[in-house]
Each structure stands twice: as structure tokens, then as C-alpha cells.
Design a protein around this motif. Sequence first.
Motif, PDB file in Angstrom:
ATOM      1  N   MET A 146     -15.799  -6.532  -5.019  1.00 38.73           N
ATOM      2  CA  MET A 146     -14.932  -5.595  -5.719  1.00 38.73           C
ATOM      3  C   MET A 146     -14.056  -6.395  -6.668  1.00 38.73           C
ATOM      4  O   MET A 146     -13.495  -7.409  -6.306  1.00 38.73           O
TER       5      MET A 146
ATOM      6  N   GLN B 133     -10.015  -3.159  -9.492  1.00 33.95           N
ATOM      7  CA  GLN B 133     -10.367  -2.056  -8.614  1.00 33.95           C
ATOM      8  C   GLN B 133      -9.589  -2.131  -7.299  1.00 33.95           C
ATOM      9  O   GLN B 133      -9.145  -1.115  -6.773  1.00 33.95           O
TER      10      GLN B 133
ATOM     11  N   CYS C 292      -7.000   0.634  -5.878  1.00 41.31           N
ATOM     12  CA  CYS C 292      -7.121   1.186  -4.514  1.00 41.31           C
ATOM     13  C   CYS C 292      -5.817   1.045  -3.740  1.00 41.31           C
ATOM     14  O   CYS C 292      -5.357   1.998  -3.098  1.00 41.31           O
TER      15      CYS C 292
ATOM     16  N   SER D 160      -3.286   4.164  -2.875  1.00 42.81           N
ATOM     17  CA  SER D 160      -2.997   4.437  -1.456  1.00 42.81           C
ATOM     18  C   SER D 160      -1.505   4.402  -1.168  1.00 42.81           C
ATOM     19  O   SER D 160      -0.981   5.279  -0.469  1.00 42.81           O
TER      20      SER D 160
ATOM     21  N   ILE E 284      -9.839   6.371  -3.168  1.00 40.78           N
ATOM     22  CA  ILE E 284     -11.152   6.529  -2.523  1.00 40.78           C
ATOM     23  C   ILE E 284     -12.257   6.542  -3.565  1.00 40.78           C
ATOM     24  O   ILE E 284     -13.319   5.921  -3.374  1.00 40.78           O
ATOM     25  N   GLY E 285     -12.018   7.218  -4.679  1.00 45.05           N
ATOM     26  CA  GLY E 285     -13.017   7.259  -5.751  1.00 45.05           C
ATOM     27  C   GLY E 285     -13.320   5.885  -6.306  1.00 45.05           C
ATOM     28  O   GLY E 285     -14.494   5.522  -6.511  1.00 45.05           O
TER      29      GLY E 285
ATOM     30  N   TRP F 184     -12.829   3.028  -4.739  1.00 43.97           N
ATOM     31  CA  TRP F 184     -13.409   2.238  -3.651  1.00 43.97           C
ATOM     32  C   TRP F 184     -14.913   2.466  -3.563  1.00 43.97           C
ATOM     33  O   TRP F 184     -15.699   1.523  -3.469  1.00 43.97           O
ATOM     34  N   PHE F 185     -15.339   3.731  -3.605  1.00 44.87           N
ATOM     35  CA  PHE F 185     -16.752   4.045  -3.477  1.00 44.87           C
ATOM     36  C   PHE F 185     -17.527   3.846  -4.789  1.00 44.87           C
ATOM     37  O   PHE F 185     -18.753   3.802  -4.767  1.00 44.87           O
ATOM     38  N   GLN F 186     -16.822   3.725  -5.879  1.00 43.27           N
ATOM     39  CA  GLN F 186     -17.493   3.493  -7.157  1.00 43.27           C
ATOM     40  C   GLN F 186     -17.950   2.051  -7.281  1.00 43.27           C
ATOM     41  O   GLN F 186     -18.898   1.753  -7.986  1.00 43.27           O
ATOM     42  N   SER F 187     -17.301   1.140  -6.578  1.00 41.07           N
ATOM     43  CA  SER F 187     -17.664  -0.280  -6.701  1.00 41.07           C
ATOM     44  C   SER F 187     -18.856  -0.647  -5.860  1.00 41.07           C
ATOM     45  O   SER F 187     -19.266  -0.044  -4.956  1.00 41.07           O
TER      46      SER F 187
END
Length: 142
Positions: free
Chosen positions: A1, A5, A9, A13, A136-137, A139-142
Motif C-alpha cells: 500500500m 493511501q 486510511c 478512520s 475502507i474504500g 483500503w480495498f482499492q489498493s
Amino acid sequence: MLQNQLFICIFGSVLGAAFIAIGVPMLIDTIRFVRTAVRVKARVVGYEQIEGPKPGGPGTFEYQHPKVEFEDQQGNQHCFTLSSGLERQGYAVGSTLSLLFDPGNPCDVRIKSLAGLWQFPLMFTLGGLMGFGMAIGVWFQS
């Protein structure tokens, strides 16, 4: 990551948690208030000028806070200055407003309106959820 990013994140958060920590108690308080409050008609009897921060810049500004009178269920008269103020007088003197007040604490008076009751609790809570959603977006995009 990537570092950017990771920063987004963490920032999302932390910001989300802070907003939810403010918004959820406000939301709970508003729900409790609405469930126990009594609706009354109040008459605007005047305005009180209260100094506050100038919107969008340094300095201060005079906000117009409506002074209202209402009668509770026991026939007691109450005169109260509302905590929500505007840059201008939003209600004509002599006009009536729908208010909610806590019978156990007649000083807890709020205008019965969507913005008057729910604006800040929803703004903070939804802002917190959006901060978490952003984190979250990414995090999951990486």
C-alpha cells in the motif's frame, strides 16, 4: 500500500471516529428529547443580540436570537431566548413558533423543525460514516 493511501486510511478512520463520537451522543440526546418533550406554541416577543464568530472570517458578528414566550401545561409562563440565532431576524415579532420543551427542564427549548432538531446530530454522524467509508474504500482499492 502506498504511503498516501495509508495516510488517507488513517486520516479517514480518525476523522470518522471523532465525528461519530460527537454525532452519536447528539443523536441519542435528540431522540430522548423528542420522545419526552411537550409541543407548545410560542410567541416571538423580541430578539437578543449575541456576539459570535463571524462566518468565514476573523472577527465577531452580532447574531439575532429570538426571545419567545410560552405557557406550559400547568399554566406557567416562560420567557426564553433560543440558542439558535441568525444574522438577521428570521421571525416577525408577534409571530408564533412550534417549540418542543422538556417539562422537567423548561429551559431546554428547541424549535420543532427538521433543521432545529436533527441538523447537527445527523451531520456529525453521517460525516463520521463517510470518513470510515472513505478509509475502507481506499483500503480495498489498493
